[in-house]
Design a protein around this motif. Structure first.
Motif, PDB file in Angstrom:
ATOM      1  N   TYR A   6       0.764  -0.959  -0.068  1.00 42.64           N
ATOM      2  CA  TYR A   6      -0.102   0.003  -0.085  1.00 42.64           C
ATOM      3  C   TYR A   6       0.910   1.100  -0.020  1.00 42.64           C
ATOM      4  O   TYR A   6       1.901   1.386   0.653  1.00 42.64           O
ATOM      5  N   ASP A   7       0.368   2.312  -0.752  1.00 47.11           N
ATOM      6  CA  ASP A   7       1.020   3.576  -0.674  1.00 47.11           C
ATOM      7  C   ASP A   7       0.501   4.312   0.432  1.00 47.11           C
ATOM      8  O   ASP A   7      -0.688   4.549   0.381  1.00 47.11           O
ATOM      9  N   ILE A   8       1.160   4.890   1.183  1.00 52.84           N
ATOM     10  CA  ILE A   8       0.539   5.594   2.468  1.00 52.84           C
ATOM     11  C   ILE A   8       1.239   7.070   2.483  1.00 52.84           C
ATOM     12  O   ILE A   8       2.417   7.085   2.727  1.00 52.84           O
ATOM     13  N   GLY A   9       0.515   7.948   2.293  1.00 52.64           N
ATOM     14  CA  GLY A   9       0.795   9.585   2.442  1.00 52.64           C
ATOM     15  C   GLY A   9       1.168   9.450   4.262  1.00 52.64           C
ATOM     16  O   GLY A   9       0.379   9.038   4.723  1.00 52.64           O
ATOM     17  N   LEU A  10       2.188  10.204   4.316  1.00 54.70           N
ATOM     18  CA  LEU A  10       2.475  10.536   5.747  1.00 54.70           C
ATOM     19  C   LEU A  10       2.738  11.890   6.049  1.00 54.70           C
ATOM     20  O   LEU A  10       3.745  12.724   5.432  1.00 54.70           O
ATOM     21  N   ILE A  11       1.888  12.780   6.874  1.00 54.04           N
ATOM     22  CA  ILE A  11       2.003  13.943   7.220  1.00 54.04           C
ATOM     23  C   ILE A  11       2.497  13.934   8.764  1.00 54.04           C
ATOM     24  O   ILE A  11       1.766  13.522   9.584  1.00 54.04           O
ATOM     25  N   ALA A  12       3.724  14.244   9.210  1.00 56.97           N
ATOM     26  CA  ALA A  12       4.122  14.237  10.474  1.00 56.97           C
ATOM     27  C   ALA A  12       3.218  15.244  11.318  1.00 56.97           C
ATOM     28  O   ALA A  12       3.244  15.109  12.534  1.00 56.97           O
ATOM     29  N   PHE A  35       2.416  -9.157   9.685  1.00 58.11           N
ATOM     30  CA  PHE A  35       1.122  -9.606   8.821  1.00 58.11           C
ATOM     31  C   PHE A  35       1.507  -9.518   7.606  1.00 58.11           C
ATOM     32  O   PHE A  35       0.667  -9.711   6.462  1.00 58.11           O
ATOM     33  N   SER A  36       2.797  -9.684   7.092  1.00 58.78           N
ATOM     34  CA  SER A  36       3.314  -9.879   5.644  1.00 58.78           C
ATOM     35  C   SER A  36       2.409  -8.930   4.749  1.00 58.78           C
ATOM     36  O   SER A  36       1.934  -9.348   3.736  1.00 58.78           O
ATOM     37  N   PHE A  37       2.652  -7.659   4.965  1.00 58.93           N
ATOM     38  CA  PHE A  37       2.200  -6.876   3.851  1.00 58.93           C
ATOM     39  C   PHE A  37       3.228  -5.580   3.859  1.00 58.93           C
ATOM     40  O   PHE A  37       4.001  -5.542   4.858  1.00 58.93           O
ATOM     41  N   GLU A  38       3.245  -4.684   2.900  1.00 54.70           N
ATOM     42  CA  GLU A  38       4.141  -3.669   2.880  1.00 54.70           C
ATOM     43  C   GLU A  38       3.452  -2.302   2.859  1.00 54.70           C
ATOM     44  O   GLU A  38       2.473  -2.235   2.173  1.00 54.70           O
ATOM     45  N   LEU A  39       3.768  -1.567   3.682  1.00 56.28           N
ATOM     46  CA  LEU A  39       3.444  -0.040   3.643  1.00 56.28           C
ATOM     47  C   LEU A  39       4.463   0.721   3.113  1.00 56.28           C
ATOM     48  O   LEU A  39       5.417   1.091   3.750  1.00 56.28           O
ATOM     49  N   ARG A  40       4.433   1.538   1.924  1.00 56.99           N
ATOM     50  CA  ARG A  40       5.355   2.370   1.311  1.00 56.99           C
ATOM     51  C   ARG A  40       5.076   3.714   1.777  1.00 56.99           C
ATOM     52  O   ARG A  40       4.004   4.435   1.149  1.00 56.99           O
ATOM     53  N   MET A  41       5.527   4.279   2.768  1.00 51.52           N
ATOM     54  CA  MET A  41       5.320   5.602   3.329  1.00 51.52           C
ATOM     55  C   MET A  41       5.973   6.663   2.308  1.00 51.52           C
ATOM     56  O   MET A  41       7.057   6.560   1.847  1.00 51.52           O
ATOM     57  N   ARG A  42       4.983   7.550   2.299  1.00 47.00           N
ATOM     58  CA  ARG A  42       5.493   8.988   1.246  1.00 47.00           C
ATOM     59  C   ARG A  42       5.311   9.976   1.940  1.00 47.00           C
ATOM     60  O   ARG A  42       4.051  10.550   1.996  1.00 47.00           O
ATOM     61  N   PRO A  43       6.396  10.517   2.593  1.00 44.75           N
ATOM     62  CA  PRO A  43       6.195  11.496   3.443  1.00 44.75           C
ATOM     63  C   PRO A  43       5.810  13.029   2.647  1.00 44.75           C
ATOM     64  O   PRO A  43       6.081  13.342   1.413  1.00 44.75           O
ATOM     65  N   ILE A  44       5.034  13.748   3.432  1.00 43.88           N
ATOM     66  CA  ILE A  44       4.448  14.909   2.693  1.00 43.88           C
ATOM     67  C   ILE A  44       4.726  16.054   3.636  1.00 43.88           C
ATOM     68  O   ILE A  44       4.325  16.056   4.719  1.00 43.88           O
ATOM     69  N   THR A  50       4.804  24.333   7.472  1.00 45.61           N
ATOM     70  CA  THR A  50       4.941  24.554   5.939  1.00 45.61           C
ATOM     71  C   THR A  50       4.231  25.923   5.690  1.00 45.61           C
ATOM     72  O   THR A  50       4.796  26.557   4.771  1.00 45.61           O
ATOM     73  N   PHE A  51       3.120  26.237   6.272  1.00 47.07           N
ATOM     74  CA  PHE A  51       2.486  27.385   5.768  1.00 47.07           C
ATOM     75  C   PHE A  51       3.476  28.675   6.340  1.00 47.07           C
ATOM     76  O   PHE A  51       3.545  29.824   5.479  1.00 47.07           O
ATOM     77  N   LEU A  52       4.261  28.654   7.467  1.00 49.52           N
ATOM     78  CA  LEU A  52       5.047  29.810   7.768  1.00 49.52           C
ATOM     79  C   LEU A  52       6.199  29.988   6.773  1.00 49.52           C
ATOM     80  O   LEU A  52       6.535  31.089   6.699  1.00 49.52           O
ATOM     81  N   ARG A  53       6.576  28.533   6.387  1.00 51.36           N
ATOM     82  CA  ARG A  53       7.637  28.838   5.555  1.00 51.36           C
ATOM     83  C   ARG A  53       7.425  29.094   4.067  1.00 51.36           C
ATOM     84  O   ARG A  53       8.071  29.848   3.436  1.00 51.36           O
ATOM     85  N   THR A  54       6.329  28.468   3.471  1.00 53.98           N
ATOM     86  CA  THR A  54       5.919  28.702   2.090  1.00 53.98           C
ATOM     87  C   THR A  54       4.517  29.661   1.782  1.00 53.98           C
ATOM     88  O   THR A  54       4.392  29.924   0.695  1.00 53.98           O
ATOM     89  N   GLY A  55       3.983  29.842   2.849  1.00 56.39           N
ATOM     90  CA  GLY A  55       2.820  30.652   2.511  1.00 56.39           C
ATOM     91  C   GLY A  55       1.529  29.832   2.290  1.00 56.39           C
ATOM     92  O   GLY A  55       0.346  30.354   2.063  1.00 56.39           O
ATOM     93  N   ARG A  56       1.787  28.458   2.157  1.00 56.32           N
ATOM     94  CA  ARG A  56       0.525  27.429   1.799  1.00 56.32           C
ATOM     95  C   ARG A  56       0.718  25.997   2.726  1.00 56.32           C
ATOM     96  O   ARG A  56       1.952  25.869   3.074  1.00 56.32           O
ATOM     97  N   SER A  57      -0.352  25.593   3.245  1.00 59.02           N
ATOM     98  CA  SER A  57      -0.189  24.542   4.183  1.00 59.02           C
ATOM     99  C   SER A  57       0.068  23.234   3.703  1.00 59.02           C
ATOM    100  O   SER A  57       0.369  22.231   4.328  1.00 59.02           O
ATOM    101  N   ILE A  58      -0.270  23.138   2.307  1.00 53.69           N
ATOM    102  CA  ILE A  58       0.094  21.872   1.578  1.00 53.69           C
ATOM    103  C   ILE A  58       0.639  22.268   0.056  1.00 53.69           C
ATOM    104  O   ILE A  58      -0.492  23.009  -0.508  1.00 53.69           O
ATOM    105  N   SER A  59       1.432  21.821  -0.670  1.00 51.97           N
ATOM    106  CA  SER A  59       1.640  22.230  -1.987  1.00 51.97           C
ATOM    107  C   SER A  59       0.863  21.400  -2.796  1.00 51.97           C
ATOM    108  O   SER A  59       0.092  20.388  -2.588  1.00 51.97           O
ATOM    109  N   ASP A  60       0.538  21.737  -4.361  1.00 53.32           N
ATOM    110  CA  ASP A  60      -0.216  20.854  -4.952  1.00 53.32           C
ATOM    111  C   ASP A  60       0.115  19.236  -5.230  1.00 53.32           C
ATOM    112  O   ASP A  60      -0.326  18.483  -5.277  1.00 53.32           O
ATOM    113  N   GLU A  61       1.764  19.502  -4.977  1.00 50.25           N
ATOM    114  CA  GLU A  61       2.478  18.097  -5.290  1.00 50.25           C
ATOM    115  C   GLU A  61       1.835  17.094  -3.874  1.00 50.25           C
ATOM    116  O   GLU A  61       1.786  16.164  -3.993  1.00 50.25           O
TER     117      GLU A  61
END
Ligand code: IPM
Ligand code: MG
Length: 361
Positions: A6-12, A35-44, A50-61
């Motif tokens: 499974y692909d898993i988005g990860l927001i810390a 349980f023999s499965f894979e979690l492919r973590m995709r940090p976001i 993020t907002f303070l640094r970039t002016g947006r809370s999350i990018s389009d990507e």
């Protein structure tokens, strides 16, 4: 052998977010092995920092990663300095994720939490709050109008938005085992139909949808009376469905009855996309003090596993987390913090998982 992935988005997240999400990822690594499965973590990169640094809370990507993942695990977000021009908090992600991705169902299970001193310790509590997540008073977020004399926010209730959330509540009721008090499947519509036209409309649609579920009991309750009943008679409840702001408030009330919201998870679910998070905030004041309680975050991960169809793993996570909190090895302070913090809990939970490995396939 790993046969499922499974692909898993990860927001810390902000504040204690990285501590409790990090601890939860440690647990998930052990779960993958057992349980023999894979979690492919995709940090976001997302949230108030993020907002303070970039002016947006999350990018389009970042949004694309959430949309393209099988599910996303999200920590709490928010920092005191992150503010919009209108004075409201910035970087919270609700507007971006819940509204833009149309994740209309916010599922908030409230159940007894073994090992926690709860105000209503004697009551059998196990109900699900189904919070409408894209309309209600929150639809006014960023759209309130006014001047320095008067400001209004508008409460939005639409027919399709109400039909789908009420249907979701009845479907959830069919999946559950009924209310603890009498075993009956029941959906309670919580509103203020006595005062607000929008809420009367919500109730009428609730009744229309309820007619299609004759096997599930349907009832309604005004929100103020519901607040009292959730304290005096919580075992009566099975599933409750309500407008956005009412769901925000009553889920914290429900959490308090089982010992505090630190242990309460939630899922934000749409047609083909979902993210899972604890219902509490980022508690920046205690970040770095080694006292953050990861229980709600870990139970959110269990909800995510259920959503992915990994129900045995989900059940095991709930069991070992409950076990770690009730065998005396994790000490919860009265304000919900834990001695040793998130890592200490992860260690106990991982040890229990590794020791049991009951579900090895
Ligand atoms: C919740 C939270 C959010 C909400 C905040 C952080 C905006 O309280 O998920 O319950 O109000 O929805
Ligand atoms: Mg809330």
């Amino acid at each position: 052998m790993t046969d499922r992935g499974y692909d898993i988005g990860l927001i810390a997240g902000d504040g204690i977010g990285p501590e409790i999400v990090g601890a939860t990822v440690r647990v998930l690594c052990e779960v993958e092995r057992a349980f023999s499965f894979e979690l492919r973590m995709r940090p976001i990169d997302a949230g108030a920092a993020t907002f303070l640094r970039t002016g947006r809370s999350i990018s389009d990507e970042g949004l694309e990663v959430v949309v393209g993942s099988d599910a996303t695990l999200k920590g709490p977000v928010g920092l005191p300095d992150a503010r919009h021009a209108d004075g409201t908090e910035a970087g919270l992600l609700g507007g971006e994720l819940r509204n833009r991705l149309d994740l209309y169902a916010n599922l908030r299970p409230i159940r007894r939490l073994p090992g926690v001193a709860a105000p209503l310790a004697s009551a059998d509590i196990d109900y699900l709050i189904v919070r409408e997540n894209t309309e209600g008073l929150y639809a006014s977020r960023g759209r309130g109008v006014g001047n320095d004399w008067v400001v209004t926010d508008t409460l939005l209730v639409t027919r399709p938005g109400t039909e789908r959330i009420v249907r979701r509540a009845f479907e959830e009721a069919r999946r559950r085992g009924g209310a603890p008090a009498d075993g009956k499947s029941r959906v309670t519509c919580v509103d203020k139909a006595n005062v607000l036209r929008s809420m009367y409309f919500f109730r009428q649609i609730f009744l229309e949808v309820a007619a299609g579920y004759p096997d599930v009991e349907a009832e309604f309750l005004h929100a103020d009376a519901a607040a009292q009943a959730l304290v005096l008679d919580p075992s009566h409840f099975d599933v409750l469905v309500m407008e956005n702001l009412l769901g925000d408030i009553l889920s914290d009330l429900g959490g308090a009855t089982v010992g505090g919201i630190a242990g309460c998870p939630s899922g934000n679910i749409g047609e083909d996309c979902a993210y899972f998070e604890p219902i509490h905030g980022s508690a920046p004041g205690i970040a770095g003090t080694n006292t953050a309680n990861p229980r709600g975050q870990m139970l959110a991960a269990a909800m995510m596993l259920d959503y992915l169809g990994e129900t045995a793993a989900a059940g095991a996570v709930r069991d070992v987390v409950d076990g770690a909190f009730s065998d005396g090895s994790v000490e919860t302070l009265p304000d919900g913090r834990v001695v040793g913090g998130a890592d200490a809990v992860a260690e106990r939970v991982v040890r229990r998982l590794a020791a049991g490995r009951p579900m090895e396939r």
